[in-house]
Design an enzyme around this catalytic site. Sequence first.
Site, mmCIF file in Angstrom:
data_model
loop_
_atom_site.group_PDB
_atom_site.id
_atom_site.type_symbol
_atom_site.label_atom_id
_atom_site.label_comp_id
_atom_site.label_asym_id
_atom_site.label_seq_id
_atom_site.Cartn_x
_atom_site.Cartn_y
_atom_site.Cartn_z
ATOM 1 N N CYS A 69 34.583 2.604 -23.108
ATOM 2 C CA CYS A 69 33.630 2.858 -21.847
ATOM 3 C C CYS A 69 34.448 3.499 -20.820
ATOM 4 O O CYS A 69 35.381 3.145 -20.372
ATOM 5 C CB CYS A 69 33.185 1.464 -21.634
ATOM 6 S SG CYS A 69 34.404 0.327 -21.203
ATOM 7 N N HIS A 89 0.786 -1.289 -0.183
ATOM 8 C CA HIS A 89 0.033 -0.113 0.013
ATOM 9 C C HIS A 89 0.997 1.228 0.084
ATOM 10 O O HIS A 89 0.506 2.362 -0.803
ATOM 11 C CB HIS A 89 -0.907 0.058 1.249
ATOM 12 C CG HIS A 89 -1.515 1.208 1.153
ATOM 13 N ND1 HIS A 89 -1.121 2.338 2.084
ATOM 14 C CD2 HIS A 89 -2.945 1.724 0.749
ATOM 15 C CE1 HIS A 89 -2.092 3.263 2.188
ATOM 16 N NE2 HIS A 89 -3.147 2.846 1.126
#
Length: 812
Positions: A748, A418
């Site tokens: 990279c 919730h």
Amino acid sequence: MGPIRHVVPFTELGRHDVGRTGGKNASLGEMTTRLAGAGIRVPPGFATTAEAYEELLGSRDLRRRVEAQIDRLHEGAPLDQVGAAIRSLFLAEPLPVPLRDAVLAAYEHMAEELGRESPEVAVRSSATAEDLPEASFAGQQETYLNVSGADALLEACTRCYASLFTDRAIDYRERMGFDHLAVALSIGVQVMVRSDLAGAGVVFTLDPESGFPDVIVVSAAWGLGETVVSGQVDPDEYTVFKPSMKDPAIDPVIDVRIGAKRLKAVYADTGLTRTVDTPDGERNQRVLDDAEIRTLAGWAAAVEEHYGCPMDIEWAKDGLTGELWIVQARPETVQSRRRTTTLTRRRLTALPGEPLVEGIAVGEAIGQGRVVALDAPVDLDRFPQGGVLVTGVTDPDWEPVMKRASAIVTDHGGRTSHAAIVSRELGVPAVVGTGNGTRILRDGHSVTVSCAEGGSGRVYQGLLPYEETQTDLAELPATRTRVMLNLADPSAAFRWWRLPADGVGLARLEFIVAHQVKVHPMALLHPERLEPHDRHVIERLTEGYLDRGDYFVDRLAHGIARIAASRWPTPVVVRTSDFKTNEYAKLLGGRPFEPDEANPMIGWRGASRYYSDGYREGFALECRALRRVREGMGLTNLVVMIPFCRTLGEADQVLAVMADEGLVRGENGLQVYVMAEIPANIILAREFAERFDGFSIGSNDLTQLTLGVDRDSEALAHVFDERDPAVVRSIQTLAVGAHAAGRPVGLCGQRPSDDPAFTAILVEAGLDSVSVAPDSFAAVKRHVARAETTRETGRVSTLIVGANGESAPDRE
């Protein structure tokens, strides 16, 4: 107008009946009548109608009395007083006789069909404005489980009607602009599935946190599903890759995370339900096996296709029959409303120090304020606007308070609890499932709640500075040079799916091993060499695994698969492990297997480990995980990359070991790259190109070994520079040699993110790709586009690199 029909069976309902029986019941009817052919099972039941509710409002002038209370609210009366007064009106009002008789007749017919007297049923509220794509009333009204007998059923119906005016429901309608009396309530009465004897949970047909659409996420806990929805438990979470579901020979379950599941809801002895401690034997045990997960995922995909939108589905397993059932389905209303072309990112701009508590990050925001620790909801005037709500668990009664919070922290709950669902809807960051938030975080202390650091949410002491950036992805330029991502944390991979990246140029196994496996692979295979303490800890971590090597393969494969799935079908380059010996030694059980080296940076690392007696078995586990991702899960976009390969002989040995483990270069489209981070890789580029399918430059190590500089040395920091002429010349030389052999070359590293001039050097050298951190992607994409435009227009024909490392254009 004909006579009122008070009750309608699910078999006569469809999605067009939302105005008559509410979204929840209309959906149950739609699945019952339209999706049974897909094998989907929905427990039988019936629904009361909106006309029946209107008849109730007409009893003894109930509508006028409710309207008078709503007027009081708009005149400033406290919400809790107005809500309590309206609920009292409903609870004191007997159900009209025609409605009562219709409900009891339908219940008796249900009992006859089942062959049982007073069958247990779930009594669910279904508002006529509920479960719409533009609004979610889920959880706003009450549900009653294990209701048995006529009297209990009628009482539950009355309480459902009253729950249309809970404080949270009134507050929600006020916020969403709904007329309170224009929303009617239908009640669904559905045969109970005995999930109290098995398990239940929730299915989302997208990733509920990021909105990534190519996965189905199944949450599961033991017992009735209310503990999952309410957030009382940390459930199991299983991730299913939709594209892999098309082939029955492929396992589409790409991730399995076992939750704590400390509590479960079961039938109470005197009716309804109660919550009990989960037995120890069940806590570490999976609620669902892969076949059951695949069944639920297949049903969820069929429901999503039928409705044409992402769905939020509740399921239950009957412990008596072993059958799976769908008990609710509604449109997902948070991620489906987000703009997909705008990317908002927040990041802390100061080093935060150690977090006070950690949990699951919900949302991608940062919130801060003073801690307000509560055991139960309070009057709104007692909760300051902008406070940080800290509590054990939330339910719908908390929503008016949650609306005022700058952030939410709970001890319990997962990503489908919730607290998680409501915080996403409110746009408030939440850290759920901390386990100890209420014990550690002190009332009144100032904290910063960060959900912007990946899958883990962290709470830090003090009010830390942070920044927010927004990127319109539709405005990013197209580039010839591929701009890819560096990813390490699998839990954060889905967050970046909206970036128009060309794949992943570097996925590092070290992060997965350190954070998800946590154990040295050789320690799993040779526990006899461990100290008693380490052996005991590893036994607890690997509980349930007869073969501890399978533990390593499972954890590693699941981490790799999440990254590979996040960019499917573009290439994802996964670098095999590149820990140094001192880093390997820090893993649990690692010390007996690692030598002490004077300079681990250029010691026993990368390729040299994979064929050696000291790590060959560990590398075999890595290969098993990589093969499982490619062949078992169908993620053939995975490219394997070998780091720190010093010689051609090492290349041959490593490829031979991989082949022995079923990873044969060229078979099933397998490509194998090599990191270009040693001068030998540059000098022998053509020879390495005969053995590998591509190169990825590791600029840090290449600079270190080209210049002979320890990259970690503060004294030599001024010498370490990727733009040094020797490093740039090496990059240019590699590009020429690799391209001559028909092999792509990428880079990279961090430097392109920080230095547009260095990016221009790479573009001028003709590199095929650059791979950067996700938060740098947009900036680098623009840098690359500008550099390509400059190159193509001929304004820069070459780049002259000076002795100081500065690059200057040679203008024609």
